[in-house]
Design a protein around this motif. Sequence first.
Motif, PDB file in Angstrom:
ATOM      1  N   TRP A  96      72.897 -14.821 -19.516  1.00  0.00           N
ATOM      2  CA  TRP A  96      74.286 -15.164 -19.792  1.00  0.00           C
ATOM      3  C   TRP A  96      75.041 -13.999 -20.401  1.00  0.00           C
ATOM      4  CZ3 TRP A  96      76.156 -19.762 -18.176  1.00  0.00           C
ATOM      5  CH2 TRP A  96      75.216 -20.735 -17.839  1.00  0.00           C
ATOM      6  N   SER A 109      90.076 -19.572 -21.482  1.00  0.00           N
ATOM      7  CA  SER A 109      88.868 -19.335 -20.688  1.00  0.00           C
ATOM      8  C   SER A 109      89.214 -18.456 -19.489  1.00  0.00           C
ATOM      9  CB  SER A 109      88.220 -20.647 -20.255  1.00  0.00           C
ATOM     10  OG  SER A 109      89.124 -21.427 -19.518  1.00  0.00           O
ATOM     11  N   PHE A 113      87.374 -15.068 -18.376  1.00  0.00           N
ATOM     12  CA  PHE A 113      86.854 -14.898 -17.020  1.00  0.00           C
ATOM     13  C   PHE A 113      87.355 -13.573 -16.427  1.00  0.00           C
ATOM     14  CE2 PHE A 113      86.620 -15.924 -12.432  1.00  0.00           C
ATOM     15  CZ  PHE A 113      85.304 -16.339 -12.364  1.00  0.00           C
ATOM     16  N   TYR A 128      78.188 -11.613 -11.098  1.00  0.00           N
ATOM     17  CA  TYR A 128      78.416 -13.018 -11.427  1.00  0.00           C
ATOM     18  C   TYR A 128      77.373 -13.853 -10.681  1.00  0.00           C
ATOM     19  CZ  TYR A 128      81.099 -17.372 -11.973  1.00  0.00           C
ATOM     20  OH  TYR A 128      81.509 -18.642 -12.274  1.00  0.00           O
ATOM     21  N   ASP A 133      80.149 -22.394 -15.503  1.00  0.00           N
ATOM     22  CA  ASP A 133      80.727 -21.637 -16.609  1.00  0.00           C
ATOM     23  C   ASP A 133      80.853 -22.576 -17.798  1.00  0.00           C
ATOM     24  OD1 ASP A 133      81.063 -19.449 -14.906  1.00  0.00           O
ATOM     25  OD2 ASP A 133      83.094 -20.061 -14.348  1.00  0.00           O
ATOM     26  N   GLU A 135      82.608 -23.236 -21.541  1.00  0.00           N
ATOM     27  CA  GLU A 135      83.587 -22.952 -22.590  1.00  0.00           C
ATOM     28  C   GLU A 135      83.050 -23.595 -23.863  1.00  0.00           C
ATOM     29  OE1 GLU A 135      86.837 -25.224 -21.126  1.00  0.00           O
ATOM     30  OE2 GLU A 135      86.984 -24.080 -19.290  1.00  0.00           O
ATOM     31  N   PHE A 153      79.043 -17.024 -19.143  1.00  0.00           N
ATOM     32  CA  PHE A 153      79.040 -16.833 -17.696  1.00  0.00           C
ATOM     33  C   PHE A 153      77.662 -16.324 -17.288  1.00  0.00           C
ATOM     34  CE2 PHE A 153      83.318 -15.810 -19.310  1.00  0.00           C
ATOM     35  CZ  PHE A 153      84.059 -16.777 -18.650  1.00  0.00           C
TER      36      PHE A 153
END
Length: 167
Positions: A96, A109, A113, A128, A133, A135, A153
């Motif tokens: 992550w 967020s 991103f 990625y 994802d 938050e 992420f």
Amino acid sequence: MQYRICKKSTIRIVGVKIPLVEEHEVNMLLILRFWQQTIGTGQIQQISKMAELEPYGVLGISAYFDPQHIYYYIAAATNRPVPPGMEEFRIPEATWCMVTADPCCHVTSDDMFRYLHLEVLPSSGLFYAELPDIEVYPIEGRGMETPIQEAWFAVRPSDEEKPQKVS
């Protein structure tokens, strides 16, 4: 903004979810209403009390499986049993990128991103990983009305195959 990279085992979350569509603007309205509904029904307090594992907080999780299966969860990472009206979801083990912002700055967020894609990934050699994802909002906050604490992420090295999509 700052980031750190860390490998984590499977993350088990428990909470509520709604389906989304492929239109970002529509989803933002759906998600805002979903937070308001979850707060209004008192489910947010129930979810907050379950938060006991990392990522610690009330979680907003976007999970894209395919165009017909896109979901947003309001949940907590926990080992507790699933209460009535809620469900369990498992995010597979992953590496992550945990993005944090200065608490004094108001970021979203989406800002995090963009930071991941425009600054972190190009300079790190990571890609990625196309997993949900996450938050992270403070327990005592009011979801999207509260500044986001952190966003997670999933990332992968270029030589690693894409992780299997969760189902």
